[in-house]
Design an enzyme around this catalytic site. Sequence first.
Site, PDB file in Angstrom:
ATOM      1  N   ASP A  71       0.806  -1.223   0.000  1.00  0.00           N
ATOM      2  CA  ASP A  71       0.000   0.000   0.000  1.00  0.00           C
ATOM      3  C   ASP A  71       0.836   1.267   0.000  1.00  0.00           C
ATOM      4  O   ASP A  71       0.298   2.364   0.122  1.00  0.00           O
ATOM      5  CB  ASP A  71      -0.879   0.018   1.267  1.00  0.00           C
ATOM      6  CG  ASP A  71      -2.198  -0.682   1.032  1.00  0.00           C
ATOM      7  OD1 ASP A  71      -2.506  -0.975  -0.141  1.00  0.00           O
ATOM      8  OD2 ASP A  71      -2.910  -0.933   2.026  1.00  0.00           O
ATOM      9  N   HIS A  85      28.419   6.975  -7.996  1.00  0.00           N
ATOM     10  CA  HIS A  85      27.063   7.172  -7.461  1.00  0.00           C
ATOM     11  C   HIS A  85      26.773   6.160  -6.352  1.00  0.00           C
ATOM     12  O   HIS A  85      25.694   5.568  -6.284  1.00  0.00           O
ATOM     13  CB  HIS A  85      26.018   7.086  -8.577  1.00  0.00           C
ATOM     14  CG  HIS A  85      25.970   8.320  -9.422  1.00  0.00           C
ATOM     15  ND1 HIS A  85      25.119   8.494 -10.483  1.00  0.00           N
ATOM     16  CD2 HIS A  85      26.685   9.477  -9.362  1.00  0.00           C
ATOM     17  CE1 HIS A  85      25.318   9.690 -11.039  1.00  0.00           C
ATOM     18  NE2 HIS A  85      26.269  10.296 -10.376  1.00  0.00           N
ATOM     19  N   ASP A 142      28.336  13.687  -1.932  1.00  0.00           N
ATOM     20  CA  ASP A 142      27.686  14.361  -3.060  1.00  0.00           C
ATOM     21  C   ASP A 142      26.203  14.413  -2.705  1.00  0.00           C
ATOM     22  O   ASP A 142      25.474  13.443  -2.908  1.00  0.00           O
ATOM     23  CB  ASP A 142      27.949  13.552  -4.336  1.00  0.00           C
ATOM     24  CG  ASP A 142      27.367  14.209  -5.586  1.00  0.00           C
ATOM     25  OD1 ASP A 142      26.542  15.137  -5.446  1.00  0.00           O
ATOM     26  OD2 ASP A 142      27.735  13.777  -6.694  1.00  0.00           O
ATOM     27  N   ASP A 181      23.397  20.607  -6.798  1.00  0.00           N
ATOM     28  CA  ASP A 181      24.230  19.403  -6.935  1.00  0.00           C
ATOM     29  C   ASP A 181      25.623  19.774  -6.450  1.00  0.00           C
ATOM     30  O   ASP A 181      26.382  20.430  -7.185  1.00  0.00           O
ATOM     31  CB  ASP A 181      24.231  18.969  -8.414  1.00  0.00           C
ATOM     32  CG  ASP A 181      24.905  17.622  -8.626  1.00  0.00           C
ATOM     33  OD1 ASP A 181      25.312  16.995  -7.633  1.00  0.00           O
ATOM     34  OD2 ASP A 181      25.020  17.212  -9.803  1.00  0.00           O
ATOM     35  N   HIS A 239      34.331  10.485 -15.684  1.00  0.00           N
ATOM     36  CA  HIS A 239      33.048  11.138 -15.965  1.00  0.00           C
ATOM     37  C   HIS A 239      33.318  12.512 -16.568  1.00  0.00           C
ATOM     38  O   HIS A 239      34.469  12.946 -16.655  1.00  0.00           O
ATOM     39  CB  HIS A 239      32.191  11.240 -14.697  1.00  0.00           C
ATOM     40  CG  HIS A 239      32.814  12.006 -13.552  1.00  0.00           C
ATOM     41  ND1 HIS A 239      32.855  13.376 -13.508  1.00  0.00           N
ATOM     42  CD2 HIS A 239      33.430  11.570 -12.420  1.00  0.00           C
ATOM     43  CE1 HIS A 239      33.449  13.757 -12.378  1.00  0.00           C
ATOM     44  NE2 HIS A 239      33.821  12.674 -11.706  1.00  0.00           N
ATOM     45  N   HIS A 271      27.336  19.154 -15.847  1.00  0.00           N
ATOM     46  CA  HIS A 271      26.076  19.040 -16.584  1.00  0.00           C
ATOM     47  C   HIS A 271      25.172  20.195 -16.179  1.00  0.00           C
ATOM     48  O   HIS A 271      25.341  20.770 -15.102  1.00  0.00           O
ATOM     49  CB  HIS A 271      25.410  17.693 -16.266  1.00  0.00           C
ATOM     50  CG  HIS A 271      25.319  17.443 -14.781  1.00  0.00           C
ATOM     51  ND1 HIS A 271      24.300  17.927 -14.006  1.00  0.00           N
ATOM     52  CD2 HIS A 271      26.161  16.804 -13.922  1.00  0.00           C
ATOM     53  CE1 HIS A 271      24.500  17.579 -12.743  1.00  0.00           C
ATOM     54  NE2 HIS A 271      25.636  16.902 -12.653  1.00  0.00           N
ATOM     55  N   HIS A 325      20.180  16.426 -13.590  1.00  0.00           N
ATOM     56  CA  HIS A 325      20.868  16.366 -14.888  1.00  0.00           C
ATOM     57  C   HIS A 325      19.920  17.006 -15.894  1.00  0.00           C
ATOM     58  O   HIS A 325      19.110  16.334 -16.523  1.00  0.00           O
ATOM     59  CB  HIS A 325      21.202  14.928 -15.282  1.00  0.00           C
ATOM     60  CG  HIS A 325      22.263  14.321 -14.404  1.00  0.00           C
ATOM     61  ND1 HIS A 325      22.592  12.993 -14.436  1.00  0.00           N
ATOM     62  CD2 HIS A 325      23.082  14.871 -13.470  1.00  0.00           C
ATOM     63  CE1 HIS A 325      23.564  12.755 -13.556  1.00  0.00           C
ATOM     64  NE2 HIS A 325      23.878  13.879 -12.949  1.00  0.00           N
ATOM     65  N   GLU A 367      32.451  19.819 -11.814  1.00  0.00           N
ATOM     66  CA  GLU A 367      32.713  18.750 -10.857  1.00  0.00           C
ATOM     67  C   GLU A 367      33.800  17.766 -11.291  1.00  0.00           C
ATOM     68  O   GLU A 367      33.541  16.583 -11.487  1.00  0.00           O
ATOM     69  CB  GLU A 367      31.431  17.973 -10.580  1.00  0.00           C
ATOM     70  CG  GLU A 367      30.685  17.470 -11.819  1.00  0.00           C
ATOM     71  CD  GLU A 367      29.512  16.557 -11.456  1.00  0.00           C
ATOM     72  OE1 GLU A 367      29.716  15.640 -10.646  1.00  0.00           O
ATOM     73  OE2 GLU A 367      28.412  16.768 -11.990  1.00  0.00           O
ATOM     74  N   TYR A 405      39.598   9.346  -8.808  1.00  0.00           N
ATOM     75  CA  TYR A 405      39.189   8.191  -8.008  1.00  0.00           C
ATOM     76  C   TYR A 405      40.207   7.082  -8.234  1.00  0.00           C
ATOM     77  O   TYR A 405      40.439   6.688  -9.381  1.00  0.00           O
ATOM     78  CB  TYR A 405      37.796   7.710  -8.435  1.00  0.00           C
ATOM     79  CG  TYR A 405      36.837   8.877  -8.623  1.00  0.00           C
ATOM     80  CD1 TYR A 405      36.087   9.368  -7.558  1.00  0.00           C
ATOM     81  CD2 TYR A 405      36.738   9.527  -9.872  1.00  0.00           C
ATOM     82  CE1 TYR A 405      35.249  10.470  -7.722  1.00  0.00           C
ATOM     83  CE2 TYR A 405      35.904  10.623 -10.040  1.00  0.00           C
ATOM     84  CZ  TYR A 405      35.163  11.088  -8.968  1.00  0.00           C
ATOM     85  OH  TYR A 405      34.348  12.173  -9.139  1.00  0.00           O
ATOM     86  N   ARG A 413      36.039  14.420  -5.255  1.00  0.00           N
ATOM     87  CA  ARG A 413      35.300  15.225  -6.238  1.00  0.00           C
ATOM     88  C   ARG A 413      34.972  16.542  -5.550  1.00  0.00           C
ATOM     89  O   ARG A 413      34.664  16.561  -4.348  1.00  0.00           O
ATOM     90  CB  ARG A 413      34.022  14.494  -6.680  1.00  0.00           C
ATOM     91  CG  ARG A 413      33.119  15.287  -7.595  1.00  0.00           C
ATOM     92  CD  ARG A 413      32.166  14.401  -8.429  1.00  0.00           C
ATOM     93  NE  ARG A 413      31.094  13.767  -7.674  1.00  0.00           N
ATOM     94  CZ  ARG A 413      30.998  12.473  -7.412  1.00  0.00           C
ATOM     95  NH1 ARG A 413      31.958  11.642  -7.831  1.00  0.00           N
ATOM     96  NH2 ARG A 413      29.985  11.977  -6.731  1.00  0.00           N
ATOM     97  N   GLU A 463      32.438  19.700  -6.325  1.00  0.00           N
ATOM     98  CA  GLU A 463      31.351  20.035  -7.251  1.00  0.00           C
ATOM     99  C   GLU A 463      30.573  21.250  -6.748  1.00  0.00           C
ATOM    100  O   GLU A 463      30.154  21.295  -5.597  1.00  0.00           O
ATOM    101  CB  GLU A 463      30.386  18.841  -7.372  1.00  0.00           C
ATOM    102  CG  GLU A 463      29.178  19.127  -8.257  1.00  0.00           C
ATOM    103  CD  GLU A 463      28.304  17.903  -8.516  1.00  0.00           C
ATOM    104  OE1 GLU A 463      28.277  16.983  -7.669  1.00  0.00           O
ATOM    105  OE2 GLU A 463      27.641  17.884  -9.577  1.00  0.00           O
TER     106      GLU A 463
HETATM  107  N1  GLY Z   1      24.987  14.000  -8.065  1.00  0.00           N
HETATM  108  C1  GLY Z   1      25.094  13.397  -9.307  1.00  0.00           C
HETATM  109  C2  GLY Z   1      26.048  14.104 -10.141  1.00  0.00           C
HETATM  110  O1  GLY Z   1      26.949  14.745  -9.647  1.00  0.00           O
HETATM  111  O2  GLY Z   1      25.929  14.160 -11.331  1.00  0.00           O
HETATM  112 MN    MN Z   2      26.649  16.561 -10.807  1.00  0.00          MN
HETATM  113 MN    MN Z   3      26.734  15.525  -7.702  1.00  0.00          MN
END
Ligand code: GLY
Ligand code: MN
Ligand code: MN
Length: 476
Positions: free
Chosen positions: A68, A284, A301, A312, A386, A390, A397, A413, A417, A435, A437
Amino acid sequence: MRVSLFFLFAVTFCALAQQNDGLKYIQYDTDVISPAEYKMRRDSVMKMIGLDAAAVFYSSPERMRNGDVDYLYRQADNFYYLTGFTEPNAMLVLSPKGIRVKVNDSTLITTNEALFVQSKNLQAEAWTGRRYGTDGAMQMIGVQTALNNERFKSVFQQVMYSGIKYLYAQPVTSDVTGPLKDLLSPIISYVDNAKRYNSKIELRDPNAMVHTMRIIKSKPEIAMLRKASEISAIAHNQAMSSVEPGMFEYEVQALYEYAFQRQGSEYNGYPCINGSAENSVILHYNTNRKKINSGDIVLSDCAAEYHGYSSDVTRSYPASGKFTKEQKEIYQIVLNAQKAAMAQIKPGIAWNDVSAVADSVIAEGLFSLGIIKKKEGMGFKKFYNHGLGHPVGLNVHDVGQSVLATGMAYTVEPGIYIPETSDGVDPKYFNIGIRVEDVIVVTETGNENLSAGSPREIAEIEALMKKKGIGNQPLK
Ligand code: GLY
Ligand code: MN
Ligand code: MN
């Protein structure tokens, strides 16, 4: 007779009260984007599709979590962009030429826009919350006409017989189930039949058009992104001041979510990523179950969403409050790459050119530490797997374009790693994931960092971590 007159009076009075209660007890926020701006957006769509077309948009489906229990409801980006309406089971019809609809037993009007909403139903509302109903929706959204959603079917037929050449209807995706699927059945069967009978009305997808509108953020949208970023920056500062060896990753997550919600954020922009040591290298990671040890780097993050707009932000910090030599070396390369990239961001520059600047700082840095053997080529990508960033907006995103323009909002960002499976790398660098960001908005002369309220310099982070935060209070 007296009883029935009284009854009639009571029913009429209640019906009026119900109709007029509009926004009472529903719209508590006073800093929402104005109905006039939503109206402007719908007018732009109508201008773009032209007089011989109509458009239909719909809300997000409710999604079952288990039994439910549903997942927390969140409105669909494009539908929200055009309406600001947060309820499920809603549709929007735009008709530049106008359609004739009955608004009560005796009144027929011509309208260019109709929002279909769940009808007022006190029994249902007692369980799942108050609804705007048609009157409330008209007041809040400033839409010309709001109708009960059961009427969508007949109005859709009317639209289809109004002489249009093009129907811009969002494709009904496979995750649409339940009451929304029933409500959208006229579109589903039209699409099926259109293929079969070679319909004269050409079906078009309106999503790309709305995405184009969403690329440049208006001032009120930037205000929302600023608020989401400020909330996120404060949460990062609290987490950095609170974290200590022996805490679990989920405790760090809890700090962020407490700080977001305490500042009025309705949702996380995305699930919180709180990875320490071997988990910091997973882009992630959001399991967040490990115990944090002294000597671990913690990559967080985490960012808030505010009235639909997501920030972000990532900060990477040492559990002990002091970076090790190796953590410092990696951190400084990442921060230098971020600063070099940010220095490039201004209207007219291509995002790929901004990225190339960060790439070369990272390649150079990894080469100088002996982590890669040559700085030319793409060897650095093994440790920076990466993109530089973005667009952000209604979606973390978000939609964008390759060349930057004033009013675009982007993350910057870079990261490095180094998992312990990295062959040929000195093990002293293993399990370091960094990272940094931030969210920037492109201005006429350059850019502004909306999340600058959270420090990024090594010395500033170490100074902040000497303080106590909200997470250092024991729970008892
Ligand atoms: N938080 C996801 C990214 O940095 O794209
Ligand atoms: Mn991001
Ligand atoms: Mn992020």
